[in-house]
Design a protein around this motif. Structure first.
Motif, PDB file in Angstrom:
ATOM      1  N   ASN A 115      12.891  54.871 107.356  1.00  0.00           N
ATOM      2  CA  ASN A 115      13.771  55.438 108.368  1.00  0.00           C
ATOM      3  C   ASN A 115      14.156  54.363 109.372  1.00  0.00           C
ATOM      4  OD1 ASN A 115      13.646  58.019 107.264  1.00  0.00           O
ATOM      5  ND2 ASN A 115      11.888  58.622 108.517  1.00  0.00           N
ATOM      6  N   SER A 175      21.490  54.231 105.719  1.00  0.00           N
ATOM      7  CA  SER A 175      22.554  55.227 105.889  1.00  0.00           C
ATOM      8  C   SER A 175      23.811  54.595 106.477  1.00  0.00           C
ATOM      9  CB  SER A 175      22.076  56.371 106.790  1.00  0.00           C
ATOM     10  OG  SER A 175      21.125  57.176 106.112  1.00  0.00           O
ATOM     11  N   SER A 230      23.508  64.478 103.795  1.00  0.00           N
ATOM     12  CA  SER A 230      22.232  65.139 103.522  1.00  0.00           C
ATOM     13  C   SER A 230      22.278  66.604 103.912  1.00  0.00           C
ATOM     14  CB  SER A 230      21.085  64.432 104.247  1.00  0.00           C
ATOM     15  OG  SER A 230      21.319  64.398 105.639  1.00  0.00           O
ATOM     16  N   ASP A 231      22.993  66.937 104.975  1.00  0.00           N
ATOM     17  CA  ASP A 231      23.104  68.317 105.442  1.00  0.00           C
ATOM     18  C   ASP A 231      24.482  68.854 105.072  1.00  0.00           C
ATOM     19  OD1 ASP A 231      23.163  70.742 106.689  1.00  0.00           O
ATOM     20  OD2 ASP A 231      22.702  69.993 108.701  1.00  0.00           O
ATOM     21  N   GLU A 277      21.003  60.896 100.939  1.00  0.00           N
ATOM     22  CA  GLU A 277      19.837  61.786 100.891  1.00  0.00           C
ATOM     23  C   GLU A 277      20.242  63.235 100.614  1.00  0.00           C
ATOM     24  OE1 GLU A 277      16.808  61.058 103.873  1.00  0.00           O
ATOM     25  OE2 GLU A 277      17.756  59.151 104.399  1.00  0.00           O
ATOM     26  N   THR A 304      19.141  65.450  98.626  1.00  0.00           N
ATOM     27  CA  THR A 304      18.097  66.416  98.262  1.00  0.00           C
ATOM     28  C   THR A 304      17.088  66.634  99.376  1.00  0.00           C
ATOM     29  OG1 THR A 304      16.698  64.694  97.254  1.00  0.00           O
ATOM     30  CG2 THR A 304      18.314  65.767  95.827  1.00  0.00           C
ATOM     31  N   THR A 305      17.306  66.013 100.527  1.00  0.00           N
ATOM     32  CA  THR A 305      16.317  66.055 101.610  1.00  0.00           C
ATOM     33  C   THR A 305      15.971  67.476 102.036  1.00  0.00           C
ATOM     34  OG1 THR A 305      16.934  63.883 102.452  1.00  0.00           O
ATOM     35  CG2 THR A 305      15.882  65.383 104.006  1.00  0.00           C
ATOM     36  N   SER A 354      16.338  70.343  94.127  1.00  0.00           N
ATOM     37  CA  SER A 354      16.383  68.879  94.107  1.00  0.00           C
ATOM     38  C   SER A 354      16.595  68.378  92.690  1.00  0.00           C
ATOM     39  CB  SER A 354      15.089  68.289  94.666  1.00  0.00           C
ATOM     40  OG  SER A 354      14.964  68.551  96.038  1.00  0.00           O
ATOM     41  N   THR A 405      18.172  57.521  99.091  1.00  0.00           N
ATOM     42  CA  THR A 405      17.150  58.554  98.953  1.00  0.00           C
ATOM     43  C   THR A 405      15.769  58.024  99.325  1.00  0.00           C
ATOM     44  OG1 THR A 405      16.201  60.177  97.420  1.00  0.00           O
ATOM     45  CG2 THR A 405      16.744  58.008  96.517  1.00  0.00           C
ATOM     46  N   HIS A 406      14.901  58.962  99.721  1.00  0.00           N
ATOM     47  CA  HIS A 406      13.475  58.670  99.872  1.00  0.00           C
ATOM     48  C   HIS A 406      12.701  59.112  98.637  1.00  0.00           C
ATOM     49  CE1 HIS A 406      13.396  57.256 103.998  1.00  0.00           C
ATOM     50  NE2 HIS A 406      14.136  58.280 104.375  1.00  0.00           N
ATOM     51  N   ASP A 407      13.361  59.858  97.756  1.00  0.00           N
ATOM     52  CA  ASP A 407      12.710  60.374  96.559  1.00  0.00           C
ATOM     53  C   ASP A 407      12.813  59.325  95.450  1.00  0.00           C
ATOM     54  OD1 ASP A 407      11.759  61.722  94.361  1.00  0.00           O
ATOM     55  OD2 ASP A 407      12.889  63.561  94.752  1.00  0.00           O
TER      56      ASP A 407
END
Length: 229
Positions: free
Chosen positions: A35, A40, A80-81, A158, A160-161, A168, A186-188
């Motif tokens: 982060n 981003s 993401s949103d 992101e 799927t956050t 996801s 992504t973080h995944d």
């Protein structure tokens, strides 16, 4: 091709990217980092949502700073949103809104909207209030609303956050099957296994750039550095 040439960017006094140079030509490109690392901001630079403070970003020769509209016809962006992206009252109206400047007649718009909603499992939701969809359905709507314009590149920050595991996986499978080039922040890390290229961003710089497994190992080592034994 997307070229990032000598790009730096800052917000106020805080430098978020420093001297980034990239040629993005692969079909599947992942971007990972902690982060606040700048990933981003890098994603937003690719379609002109953010304009670099120094350097330039070129999409097939078009400079994002001077031809943002032309760039965004080729490079679409998914947040993401999905609520940040849904702008119209109903599902069908939201997808149709993306086609408003394409010079299509009403029948053509209706046909394209119906086709893409059916493709992504929203065929029975055309008249449904968009903001009353489930979180997974909202993300599918956000994807449908950009893919209906048939971009060449899809940049996802992101996506799927906010989703549960089932949704996801559904979004991940959708992205994997697209004909478009995909740049995925992504973080995944599991989403990126087997991808052609993954960039690791740390403190505003690209510190690793290679096949997924190699970059993920380096990122995991980076994130483990300094942890108590």
């Amino acid at each position: 091709m997307i070229q990032v040439e000598g790009v730096s960017h800052r917000y106020g006094a805080r430098e978020v990217l420093s001297d980034i140079n990239l040629s993005l030509v692969e079909d599947r490109i992942g971007v990972i980092g902690a982060n606040g690392s700048g990933k981003s901001t890098l994603a937003r630079l690719l379609n002109g949502l953010v304009v670099p403070l120094t350097g330039r970003v070129l999409v097939e020769g078009m400079d994002t700073a001077h031809d943002g509209a032309g760039v965004r016809r080729k490079v679409a962006f998914v947040f993401s949103d999905p609520d940040a992206q849904i702008v119209m009252p109903t599902v069908a109206e939201d997808v149709a809104f993306s086609l408003r400047r394409r010079g299509l007649d009403k029948e053509e718009v209706s046909d394209r909207v119906s086709e893409i909603l059916g493709r992504y499992g929203l065929g029975d939701y055309g008249d449904h209030p968009a903001h009353l969809l489930s979180s997974g359905q909202k993300q599918l709507l956000a994807l449908a609303a950009v893919l209906v314009t048939e971009p060449e590149v899809l940049v996802c920050d992101e996506p799927t956050t906010l989703l549960d595991l089932r949704n996801s996986r559904r979004v991940a499978a959708l992205l994997e099957g697209l004909a478009q080039r995909v740049v995925l922040v992504t973080h995944d890390l599991e989403l990126l296994r087997g991808w052609q290229r993954v960039l690791v961003i740390d403190a505003g710089r690209v510190v690793a750039d290679g096949p997924a497994e190699q970059s993920i190992r380096l990122y995991e080592a980076l994130m483990g550095a300094g942890q108590p034994s």
